[in-house]
Design a protein around this motif. Structure first.
Motif, PDB file in Angstrom:
ATOM      1  N   SER A 111       3.624   8.123  -9.925  1.00 25.48           N
ATOM      2  CA  SER A 111       3.144   9.173  -9.036  1.00 25.48           C
ATOM      3  C   SER A 111       1.806   8.765  -8.439  1.00 25.48           C
ATOM      4  O   SER A 111       0.920   8.269  -9.158  1.00 25.48           O
ATOM      5  CB  SER A 111       2.986  10.496  -9.796  1.00 25.48           C
ATOM      6  N   ILE A 158       0.120  -0.264  -7.613  1.00 23.08           N
ATOM      7  CA  ILE A 158       1.514  -0.389  -7.191  1.00 23.08           C
ATOM      8  C   ILE A 158       2.054  -1.728  -7.689  1.00 23.08           C
ATOM      9  O   ILE A 158       1.395  -2.761  -7.520  1.00 23.08           O
ATOM     10  CB  ILE A 158       1.642  -0.311  -5.654  1.00 23.08           C
ATOM     11  N   VAL A 192       7.149  -4.161  -5.423  1.00 26.27           N
ATOM     12  CA  VAL A 192       7.280  -2.984  -4.553  1.00 26.27           C
ATOM     13  C   VAL A 192       6.257  -3.040  -3.422  1.00 26.27           C
ATOM     14  O   VAL A 192       6.560  -2.702  -2.271  1.00 26.27           O
ATOM     15  CB  VAL A 192       7.113  -1.692  -5.373  1.00 26.27           C
ATOM     16  N   LEU A 238       9.702   5.831   0.778  1.00 27.08           N
ATOM     17  CA  LEU A 238       8.694   6.889   0.802  1.00 27.08           C
ATOM     18  C   LEU A 238       7.296   6.309   0.890  1.00 27.08           C
ATOM     19  O   LEU A 238       6.445   6.808   1.635  1.00 27.08           O
ATOM     20  CB  LEU A 238       8.838   7.761  -0.450  1.00 27.08           C
ATOM     21  N   LEU A 239       7.045   5.241   0.168  1.00 27.00           N
ATOM     22  CA  LEU A 239       5.742   4.569   0.224  1.00 27.00           C
ATOM     23  C   LEU A 239       5.495   4.012   1.621  1.00 27.00           C
ATOM     24  O   LEU A 239       4.406   4.191   2.185  1.00 27.00           O
ATOM     25  CB  LEU A 239       5.696   3.449  -0.813  1.00 27.00           C
ATOM     26  N   LEU A 260      -2.454   7.606  -0.203  1.00 30.39           N
ATOM     27  CA  LEU A 260      -1.604   6.653   0.515  1.00 30.39           C
ATOM     28  C   LEU A 260      -1.823   6.738   2.015  1.00 30.39           C
ATOM     29  O   LEU A 260      -1.924   5.713   2.699  1.00 30.39           O
ATOM     30  CB  LEU A 260      -0.136   6.912   0.184  1.00 30.39           C
ATOM     31  N   ALA A 289       8.803   2.471  -7.086  1.00 29.11           N
ATOM     32  CA  ALA A 289       7.626   2.051  -7.852  1.00 29.11           C
ATOM     33  C   ALA A 289       7.574   2.708  -9.222  1.00 29.11           C
ATOM     34  O   ALA A 289       6.875   2.232 -10.120  1.00 29.11           O
ATOM     35  CB  ALA A 289       6.355   2.370  -7.071  1.00 29.11           C
ATOM     36  N   ASP A 347      10.361   0.617  -1.236  1.00 24.24           N
ATOM     37  CA  ASP A 347      10.169   2.055  -1.462  1.00 24.24           C
ATOM     38  C   ASP A 347       9.953   2.710  -0.098  1.00 24.24           C
ATOM     39  O   ASP A 347       8.869   2.621   0.484  1.00 24.24           O
ATOM     40  CB  ASP A 347       8.979   2.302  -2.379  1.00 24.24           C
ATOM     41  N   SER A 361       7.692  -3.241   0.330  1.00 27.17           N
ATOM     42  CA  SER A 361       7.529  -2.005   1.100  1.00 27.17           C
ATOM     43  C   SER A 361       6.653  -2.207   2.318  1.00 27.17           C
ATOM     44  O   SER A 361       6.854  -1.550   3.348  1.00 27.17           O
ATOM     45  CB  SER A 361       6.932  -0.906   0.205  1.00 27.17           C
ATOM     46  N   CYS A 417       4.662   6.881   4.157  1.00 22.97           N
ATOM     47  CA  CYS A 417       3.309   7.422   4.038  1.00 22.97           C
ATOM     48  C   CYS A 417       2.279   6.471   4.640  1.00 22.97           C
ATOM     49  O   CYS A 417       1.340   6.891   5.325  1.00 22.97           O
ATOM     50  CB  CYS A 417       2.988   7.682   2.574  1.00 22.97           C
ATOM     51  N   TYR A 422       6.014  11.409  -6.143  1.00 21.40           N
ATOM     52  CA  TYR A 422       6.647  10.400  -6.991  1.00 21.40           C
ATOM     53  C   TYR A 422       7.328   9.358  -6.118  1.00 21.40           C
ATOM     54  O   TYR A 422       8.144   9.690  -5.255  1.00 21.40           O
ATOM     55  CB  TYR A 422       7.663  11.045  -7.927  1.00 21.40           C
ATOM     56  N   LEU A 423       6.972   8.101  -6.356  1.00 29.15           N
ATOM     57  CA  LEU A 423       7.592   6.991  -5.639  1.00 29.15           C
ATOM     58  C   LEU A 423       8.749   6.473  -6.480  1.00 29.15           C
ATOM     59  O   LEU A 423       8.528   5.902  -7.556  1.00 29.15           O
ATOM     60  CB  LEU A 423       6.570   5.877  -5.392  1.00 29.15           C
TER      61      LEU A 423
END
Length: 311
Positions: free
Chosen positions: A11, A48, A52, A245-246, A17, A8, A243, A56, A249, A4-5
């Protein structure tokens, strides 16, 4: 493996990614470009949200360019004085770009602007690259005299501008006005479209400012690192669209893919690489054209504008 982003608010499969990051890293290593101008469109095509995706990618560009900039700095292949003026103009441009970004988002025209921007931008760049690469391939097959070079007594329009300054590392004595304007333009483009702009900055430094090849790549990376870091922070503070986390990755995949791309690039000629990159750029531009002119399957959407409010 879906993750889960949070920014954004959707999921996405983790390996998808990482795969996108690896593909862009491979292209970056193969062609020697940053890849942001292809990474942002791929994220948009993957669903996406545009704010974001743009914000990102700036974080991913910073992470991927840090090692290269440090490597050139250790070898003394960066004109720090010239880079400082480029960064100054670029940071000011990033402020303006993020402000325009927020304004377009507020009026609901950001997605349209990004699509149009990439269509025009990539279409023009891809066409110019393809034309240049085809001419170069044709010339290489014909035996003829080398192209004329600029004589020492000939000067470009940059030489007649005021506020000239000496850059010893680059062996230049030029005005700082075009230097800062180039940085300013790249800063705006990077903030609005999520690209580092290295494939624009390097030709501008070479053909407009006449920066020697020994320092042009390192100086470009310095500008890219500093301006994209500022742009990322501005997006995180003002638009809240980054983001982490995005970006992480994508960074993991791009680091691995770049190694394979660099190895593959050694087996192709420069003209062939430019022609292949031009085809990829034109393909992405065509994809944006289709999204603009083909009606979507669901032309309407419903969103919650606030708790307790009715639509």
């Amino acid at each position: 493996m879906p993750i889960y982003l949070p920014i954004a608010e959707l999921s996405v499969d983790l390996f998808f990614l990482i795969g996108i990051g690896a593909a862009i890293g491979f292209i970056s290593g193969l062609f020697g470009v940053g890849g942001g101008f292809l990474l942002t469109p791929l994220l948009l095509f993957s669903g996406i949200p545009a704010p974001v995706a743009v914000a990102s990618v700036t974080g991913q560009v910073v992470a991927s360019s840090t090692s290269g900039a440090l490597s050139y700095l250790r070898r003394g292949a960066i004109d720090l004085k010239l880079g400082a003026f480029l960064v100054f103009g670029g940071i000011f441009g990033s402020f303006v770009g993020v402000w325009i970004f927020g304004m377009l988002r507020a009026v609901g025209q950001l997605d349209l602007f990004i699509s149009l921007g990439y269509l025009i931008f990539l279409g023009a760049i891809g066409t110019l690259m393809m034309t240049e690469s085809i001419r170069s391939i044709l010339k290489s097959r014909k035996a003829g005299p080398p192209p004329p070079r600029r004589l020492p007594g000939q000067h470009s329009w940059v030489q007649v501008l005021p506020l000239r300054m000496r850059f010893k590392k680059s062996k230049l004595y030029i005005s700082v006005i075009p230097v800062m304007m180039i940085g300013f333009s790249i800063g705006i483009i990077g903030a609005l479209l999520g690209i580092g702009g290295g494939f624009i900055l390097v030709p501008a430094l070479v053909y407009i400012l006449r920066v020697p090849g020994s320092v042009v790549i390192g100086t470009s990376l310095l500008h890219l690192l500093a301006v994209m870091a500022m742009t990322c922070m501005l997006h995180a503070i003002q638009t809240q669209s980054v983001d982490i986390l995005l970006a992480f990755c994508l960074m993991v995949g791009s680091v691995a893919g770049a190694q394979f791309g660099a190895s593959a690039g050694q087996h192709l000629k420069g003209d062939q690489l430019r022609a292949l990159l031009a085809l990829i750029v034109l393909g992405v531009a065509l994809r944006f054209a289709l999204t603009l002119f083909i009606a979507p399957a669901d032309p309407f959407s419903i969103s919650v504008v606030g708790f307790g409010e009715t639509l």
